[in-house]
Design a protein around this motif. Structure first.
Motif, short mmCIF file in Angstrom:
data_model
loop_
_atom_site.label_atom_id
_atom_site.label_comp_id
_atom_site.label_asym_id
_atom_site.label_seq_id
_atom_site.Cartn_x
_atom_site.Cartn_y
_atom_site.Cartn_z
N ALA A 1 -0.96 15.48 23.83
CA ALA A 1 -0.06 15.30 24.97
C ALA A 1 -0.49 16.17 26.16
CB ALA A 1 1.36 15.65 24.57
N ALA A 2 -1.24 17.22 25.89
CA ALA A 2 -1.72 18.12 26.95
C ALA A 2 -3.19 18.42 26.73
CB ALA A 2 -0.90 19.41 26.95
N LEU A 3 -3.89 18.62 27.84
CA LEU A 3 -5.33 18.85 27.80
C LEU A 3 -5.66 20.20 28.43
CD1 LEU A 3 -6.43 15.35 29.14
CD2 LEU A 3 -6.41 16.08 26.77
N ASN A 4 -6.71 20.84 27.94
CA ASN A 4 -7.16 22.07 28.59
C ASN A 4 -7.93 21.69 29.87
OD1 ASN A 4 -9.81 21.40 27.87
ND2 ASN A 4 -9.76 22.69 26.05
N ILE A 5 -8.34 22.68 30.62
CA ILE A 5 -8.98 22.43 31.92
C ILE A 5 -10.24 21.59 31.77
CG2 ILE A 5 -10.11 23.53 33.90
CD1 ILE A 5 -7.10 23.85 33.98
N ASN A 6 -11.09 21.93 30.83
CA ASN A 6 -12.34 21.18 30.65
C ASN A 6 -12.08 19.72 30.29
OD1 ASN A 6 -14.03 23.31 31.27
ND2 ASN A 6 -14.10 24.02 29.16
N ASP A 7 -11.16 19.49 29.35
CA ASP A 7 -10.86 18.12 28.95
C ASP A 7 -10.17 17.35 30.08
OD1 ASP A 7 -11.99 18.56 26.49
OD2 ASP A 7 -10.08 19.03 25.51
N ALA A 8 -9.35 18.04 30.87
CA ALA A 8 -8.66 17.39 31.99
C ALA A 8 -9.66 16.93 33.05
CB ALA A 8 -7.63 18.32 32.60
N LEU B 1 -0.18 19.47 40.77
CA LEU B 1 -0.11 19.56 39.31
C LEU B 1 0.45 20.92 38.93
CD1 LEU B 1 -3.47 18.17 37.86
CD2 LEU B 1 -1.21 17.23 37.50
N ARG B 2 1.29 20.93 37.90
CA ARG B 2 1.81 22.20 37.39
C ARG B 2 1.23 22.45 36.01
NH1 ARG B 2 7.88 22.46 37.31
NH2 ARG B 2 7.34 24.43 36.36
N PRO B 3 0.49 23.54 35.85
CA PRO B 3 -0.09 23.84 34.54
C PRO B 3 0.95 24.44 33.59
CG PRO B 3 -0.67 25.55 36.08
CD PRO B 3 0.09 24.51 36.87
N LEU B 4 0.68 24.27 32.32
CA LEU B 4 1.47 24.92 31.27
C LEU B 4 0.64 26.06 30.72
CD1 LEU B 4 2.50 21.72 29.31
CD2 LEU B 4 3.91 22.97 30.92
N ASN B 5 1.22 27.21 30.58
CA ASN B 5 0.52 28.35 29.99
C ASN B 5 1.15 28.63 28.64
OD1 ASN B 5 -1.28 28.89 32.15
ND2 ASN B 5 0.46 29.66 33.31
N ILE B 6 0.44 28.25 27.59
CA ILE B 6 0.95 28.41 26.22
C ILE B 6 -0.08 29.18 25.41
CG2 ILE B 6 1.67 27.19 24.14
CD1 ILE B 6 2.44 24.83 25.95
N GLY B 7 0.34 30.30 24.89
CA GLY B 7 -0.54 31.10 24.05
C GLY B 7 -1.82 31.53 24.72
N LEU C 1 -2.88 24.54 30.02
CA LEU C 1 -2.87 23.13 29.63
C LEU C 1 -2.24 22.29 30.73
CD1 LEU C 1 -1.61 23.55 25.97
CD2 LEU C 1 -3.96 23.22 26.71
N LEU C 2 -2.67 21.03 30.80
CA LEU C 2 -2.12 20.07 31.74
C LEU C 2 -1.62 18.87 30.96
CD1 LEU C 2 -5.02 20.31 34.30
CD2 LEU C 2 -2.75 21.30 34.56
N ARG C 3 -0.39 18.44 31.26
CA ARG C 3 0.17 17.28 30.57
C ARG C 3 -0.60 16.02 30.94
NH1 ARG C 3 4.95 18.72 33.06
NH2 ARG C 3 5.83 20.48 32.00
N ARG C 4 -0.87 15.20 29.95
CA ARG C 4 -1.58 13.95 30.18
C ARG C 4 -0.76 13.04 31.13
NH1 ARG C 4 -5.66 11.31 27.35
NH2 ARG C 4 -5.60 12.88 25.74
N THR C 5 0.55 13.04 30.99
CA THR C 5 1.39 12.21 31.86
C THR C 5 1.30 12.67 33.32
OG1 THR C 5 3.30 13.59 31.34
CG2 THR C 5 3.02 11.57 30.05
N ASP C 6 1.20 13.98 33.54
CA ASP C 6 1.03 14.49 34.91
C ASP C 6 -0.32 14.07 35.49
OD1 ASP C 6 3.50 15.67 34.67
OD2 ASP C 6 2.71 17.71 34.38
N LEU C 7 -1.35 14.09 34.66
CA LEU C 7 -2.68 13.67 35.12
C LEU C 7 -2.68 12.17 35.45
CD1 LEU C 7 -4.85 15.64 32.55
CD2 LEU C 7 -4.61 16.13 34.99
N ASP C 8 -2.00 11.37 34.62
CA ASP C 8 -1.89 9.94 34.90
C ASP C 8 -1.14 9.68 36.20
OD1 ASP C 8 -3.29 9.27 32.60
OD2 ASP C 8 -1.47 9.06 31.39
N ALA C 9 -0.06 10.45 36.43
CA ALA C 9 0.71 10.30 37.66
C ALA C 9 -0.13 10.69 38.88
CB ALA C 9 1.97 11.15 37.60
N LEU C 10 -0.95 11.72 38.74
CA LEU C 10 -1.83 12.13 39.84
C LEU C 10 -2.79 11.00 40.20
CD1 LEU C 10 -2.87 14.51 41.67
CD2 LEU C 10 -4.54 14.90 39.86
#
Length: 98
Positions: A6-13, A33-39, A43-52
């Motif tokens: 559901a979320a991708l790191n910077i390289n995968d995004a 885009l708003r990044p998620l910082n987890i652990g 990460l970037l949500r795939r849905t946010d990337l699709d919307a972009l």
């Protein structure tokens, strides 16, 4: 069965949307885009990337003004140049209110 994250790191995004890492960071800085910082990971949500991508495609499909003519562009340029010239005169102290 393959799990789609559901979320991708910077390289995968960058690979997913097809832009460079530098351009992705520019998009992040602009707030599109708003990044998620987890652990400790960004990460970037795939849905946010699709919307972009959808928003970028919609802006390309926006109709352009067919009535915009060279004369209109020249008129707007002259008006902008005149305003710039007047502001330079005022700042230089050569403006006497005439």
């Amino acid at each position: 069965m393959r799990i789609i994250p559901a979320a991708l790191n910077i390289n995968d995004a960058t690979k997913y949307i097809g832009i460079s890492r530098a351009n992705l960071y520019r998009v992040l800085e602009s707030g599109k885009l708003r990044p998620l910082n987890i652990g400790g990971r960004t990460l970037l949500r795939r849905t946010d990337l699709d919307a972009l991508l959808e928003n970028a495609a919609a802006s390309l499909e926006a109709p352009r003004n067919p009535k915009l003519r060279a004369a209109d562009v020249a008129r707007d340029f002259r008006a902008t140049s005149e305003r710039h010239y007047q502001s330079r005169i005022k700042r230089s102290g050569a403006w006497f209110g005439l």
